[in-house]
Enzyme design. Sequence first.
Site, PDB file in Angstrom:
ATOM      1  N   HIS A 104     -38.331  33.485 -38.862  1.00 47.83           N
ATOM      2  CA  HIS A 104     -39.108  34.687 -39.179  1.00 47.83           C
ATOM      3  C   HIS A 104     -40.566  34.568 -38.698  1.00 47.83           C
ATOM      4  CE1 HIS A 104     -35.996  36.196 -41.924  1.00 47.83           C
ATOM      5  NE2 HIS A 104     -36.032  35.071 -42.603  1.00 47.83           N
TER       6      HIS A 104
HETATM    7  O1  RIB Z   1     -38.678  37.077 -45.667  1.00 50.94           O
HETATM    8  C1  RIB Z   1     -39.078  36.022 -44.821  1.00 50.94           C
HETATM    9  C2  RIB Z   1     -40.452  35.556 -45.182  1.00 50.94           C
HETATM   10  O2  RIB Z   1     -40.453  35.094 -46.519  1.00 50.94           O
HETATM   11  C3  RIB Z   1     -40.921  34.360 -44.331  1.00 50.94           C
HETATM   12  O3  RIB Z   1     -42.314  34.387 -44.223  1.00 50.94           O
HETATM   13  C4  RIB Z   1     -40.483  33.185 -45.152  1.00 50.94           C
HETATM   14  O4  RIB Z   1     -41.318  32.039 -44.931  1.00 50.94           O
HETATM   15  C5  RIB Z   1     -40.688  33.693 -46.555  1.00 50.94           C
HETATM   16  O5  RIB Z   1     -42.040  33.466 -46.898  1.00 50.94           O
END
Ligand code: RIB
Length: 318
Positions: A241
């Site tokens: 992500h």
């Molecule tokens: O939904 C994904 C996000 O939430 C990313 O930043 C992961 O590290 C969590 O913090």
Amino acid sequence: MSTPLIVDTDPGVDDAFALALAAASPEVDLIGVTTVFGNVPLARTTDNALRLLSLFGRDDVPVAAGADRPLVHPLQWPAHAHGSDGLSGQADTLPPPGRDVDGRDAVTLLVDLLTAAPAPVTIVAVGPLTNVALLLAAHPRLRSRIARLVVMGGGIAGGNATPSAEFNIASDPEAARRVLVEEDLPTVLVPLDLTMRCAVDTTWLGELAASGPVGRTLVGLTPTYRAYYQRSLGFDGLVMHDAVAVAEAVRPGVLTPARYPLDVDCTFGPGRGAVVPDRRPRSVSEEFGVDQDRAVDFAVDTDLDGLRSFVLERLKTL
Ligand code: RIB
Ligand code: CA
């Protein structure tokens, strides 16, 4: 000249890959890291950030701790995708930090860095937006020192923390609304709809692990996180992500934008924490009084294989 960059983060396994990409990319000058509660409590995200930057040979980058909880309402759920220490139970196997956390709090460090930077700064936020909301609320004059925000968050087709809300936004919806809706800074929002498509497989991870001690250590931080996501991916892989957001800061335009007005649901119904883009034709939404001037660029597409290769080649240089 490289772009001054600050990463606000809650490491976090995918945050680790994002920090590695920032540390390994000469297009950006990583001038600071601020930490926030999120995947694990603040004390842990802060220690993880310090250890990770030491691993990447970047003890030169100041780390300051920020908010330990949301602006207004308490966090509703214990996050567990990253393991109890945020790094698949491996945090304490990393070398201890090579220096202490900065004596300033996150907002003070952000103010000092934004003031001193030779050019407007890109801020990449890959955790709850509490620190960024506090900065913008308390120091509106510094808006001109921010080139743009790149935020990992939201989910157009739905969430992960709840059916409607993505974790970073759901962790502090009020902060997210302050930043994404009430501000007018150039903003790229990198939603789950794209980041889930950027997952890498065990072949990719194996190549990174074989690249040297840093790559091997990074991959060693992933088991709990991979096991968590295997259920939604359907294969053993890593959803990067946060690295997708950093990639946009390193290579502006690598992500394909679609510009929409938006809102963030701060009610206490089933939609709390949802990011709601207004994708109606402008002529229609204007009839309903939607402020088209406040719109953000949703990152909706990219060359997936090209992005995966780019991140891998960069991380292999560490
Ligand atoms: O939904 C994904 C996000 O939430 C990313 O930043 C992961 O590290 C969590 O913090
Ligand atoms: Ca994160």
